[in-house]
Design a protein around this motif. Sequence first.
Motif, mmCIF file in Angstrom:
data_model
loop_
_atom_site.group_PDB
_atom_site.id
_atom_site.type_symbol
_atom_site.label_atom_id
_atom_site.label_comp_id
_atom_site.label_asym_id
_atom_site.label_seq_id
_atom_site.Cartn_x
_atom_site.Cartn_y
_atom_site.Cartn_z
ATOM 1 N N ASN A 1 -2.974 4.784 3.812
ATOM 2 C CA ASN A 1 -2.427 4.888 2.226
ATOM 3 C C ASN A 1 -3.762 4.478 1.118
ATOM 4 O O ASN A 1 -3.036 4.831 0.313
ATOM 5 C CB ASN A 1 -1.318 3.703 2.544
ATOM 6 C CG ASN A 1 -0.110 3.939 3.006
ATOM 7 O OD1 ASN A 1 0.457 5.339 2.798
ATOM 8 N ND2 ASN A 1 0.693 3.132 3.824
ATOM 9 N N SER A 2 -4.225 3.381 1.321
ATOM 10 C CA SER A 2 -5.805 2.865 0.810
ATOM 11 C C SER A 2 -6.644 4.119 0.653
ATOM 12 O O SER A 2 -6.039 4.800 -0.725
ATOM 13 C CB SER A 2 -6.356 2.513 1.264
ATOM 14 O OG SER A 2 -5.722 0.594 1.065
ATOM 15 N N ILE B 1 -1.777 2.345 8.935
ATOM 16 C CA ILE B 1 -1.308 3.011 7.788
ATOM 17 C C ILE B 1 -2.392 2.245 6.462
ATOM 18 O O ILE B 1 -1.711 2.761 5.425
ATOM 19 C CB ILE B 1 0.396 2.563 8.116
ATOM 20 C CG1 ILE B 1 0.965 3.240 9.782
ATOM 21 C CG2 ILE B 1 1.022 2.522 7.192
ATOM 22 C CD1 ILE B 1 2.781 2.411 9.537
ATOM 23 N N SER C 1 -4.379 6.411 -2.070
ATOM 24 C CA SER C 1 -3.874 6.432 -3.229
ATOM 25 C C SER C 1 -5.297 6.547 -3.744
ATOM 26 O O SER C 1 -5.503 6.842 -5.119
ATOM 27 C CB SER C 1 -4.053 4.828 -2.485
ATOM 28 O OG SER C 1 -2.457 4.715 -2.348
ATOM 29 N N SER D 1 0.979 -1.390 -0.238
ATOM 30 C CA SER D 1 0.086 -0.064 0.195
ATOM 31 C C SER D 1 1.024 1.591 0.116
ATOM 32 O O SER D 1 0.575 2.409 -0.361
ATOM 33 C CB SER D 1 -0.892 0.296 0.949
ATOM 34 O OG SER D 1 -0.526 0.099 2.458
ATOM 35 N N LEU D 2 1.860 1.084 0.307
ATOM 36 C CA LEU D 2 3.119 2.529 0.850
ATOM 37 C C LEU D 2 3.414 2.869 -0.719
ATOM 38 O O LEU D 2 3.494 4.042 -0.938
ATOM 39 C CB LEU D 2 3.855 2.413 1.549
ATOM 40 C CG LEU D 2 4.545 3.261 1.861
ATOM 41 C CD1 LEU D 2 4.290 4.196 2.105
ATOM 42 C CD2 LEU D 2 6.108 2.576 2.654
ATOM 43 N N ASP D 3 4.008 1.621 -1.203
ATOM 44 C CA ASP D 3 4.413 1.903 -2.608
ATOM 45 C C ASP D 3 3.581 2.006 -4.201
ATOM 46 O O ASP D 3 3.755 2.811 -4.619
ATOM 47 C CB ASP D 3 4.787 0.513 -3.607
ATOM 48 C CG ASP D 3 6.079 -0.151 -2.436
ATOM 49 O OD1 ASP D 3 6.821 0.638 -1.890
ATOM 50 O OD2 ASP D 3 6.465 -1.767 -2.399
ATOM 51 N N SER E 1 0.522 4.268 -3.073
ATOM 52 C CA SER E 1 0.249 5.626 -2.660
ATOM 53 C C SER E 1 1.418 6.587 -3.039
ATOM 54 O O SER E 1 1.145 7.380 -2.839
ATOM 55 C CB SER E 1 -0.163 5.703 -1.024
ATOM 56 O OG SER E 1 1.095 5.629 -0.172
ATOM 57 N N ILE E 2 2.776 5.863 -3.027
ATOM 58 C CA ILE E 2 3.696 7.091 -3.374
ATOM 59 C C ILE E 2 3.723 7.251 -5.039
ATOM 60 O O ILE E 2 4.081 7.728 -5.998
ATOM 61 C CB ILE E 2 5.547 5.901 -2.924
ATOM 62 C CG1 ILE E 2 5.581 6.275 -1.339
ATOM 63 C CG2 ILE E 2 6.699 6.391 -3.930
ATOM 64 C CD1 ILE E 2 6.823 5.499 -0.607
#
Length: 268
Positions: A246-247, A242, A250, A168-170, A172-173
């Motif tokens: 992030n979701s 987190i 995104s 999810s972090l990837d 969102s980035i």
Amino acid sequence: MVKKLMKYELTYYFRTLGLFLPVVFLGGIMTKISRFFSSSDEMSGFVSISVKDAIGAMIEGVFLMLSIALYVFSISLIIIRFYKNMYSSEGYLTFTLPVSNRTHIFVKLFAAIIILLLSHLIVIASVFIALWGLDLYYLLTEMAISLFADGIGNAIALIAELIVMVLSLDISIVLFCYFCITIGQTAKKNRILKAFGVFFICFIIVQIALSTLYLTVFVTDEFKRWSIAHMLLFNHISVCSIIVINSIASVIFWFVTQAIMTKKLNLE
């Protein structure tokens, strides 16, 4: 068409990163060799030991910089790829293809995530190579004891949550980068400068929000007592929070990017 676009994207990334990925592996191998001689060579003499340790520290520093450079290079490549393929002169050819903006964003996002996940695996494998031996055994043993202390089910759940969190972090980035670039295209002049401005404004807002949350919640005595008394629950809530944040981010980045491309920039 989607398969052809995906193949085209992945071919571009692998051709560009193909020469850099083995270098990170080589850094892990060289670090392992330096650690091996540092632990096994029993040379006497202050000068010899100092030179040997200095060389080992230098190699480990180079390996660390290579690992960081892999992520920086991957993100930079993803940004450049999206900008050139969508908003530069290449965009005229891109938007002649019989696919929607949604498909273009999805294909580029999917290929970018594959590259980031591959970068994670390369770095992890290289660290394993560098620490191979008793150091890795002790590290994995301590991690396993800590992870499985509350049962196998909890360990599996936490591992799954951590994997989803990284994914999810990837996502969102990458979508955040697309979001900034796309908003920058709405400017009549200095579009790249506007994209950087959006990035820094969002960064400042996030830092203010995190600082406020930390000062109002995390530093309180009640929260510290609760987190210590319910450490297992605290870990799961932290990771899941987190993932949720992030979701949500995104989804916002996705729809804003798509809306601007379709309605504001008329790229359909």
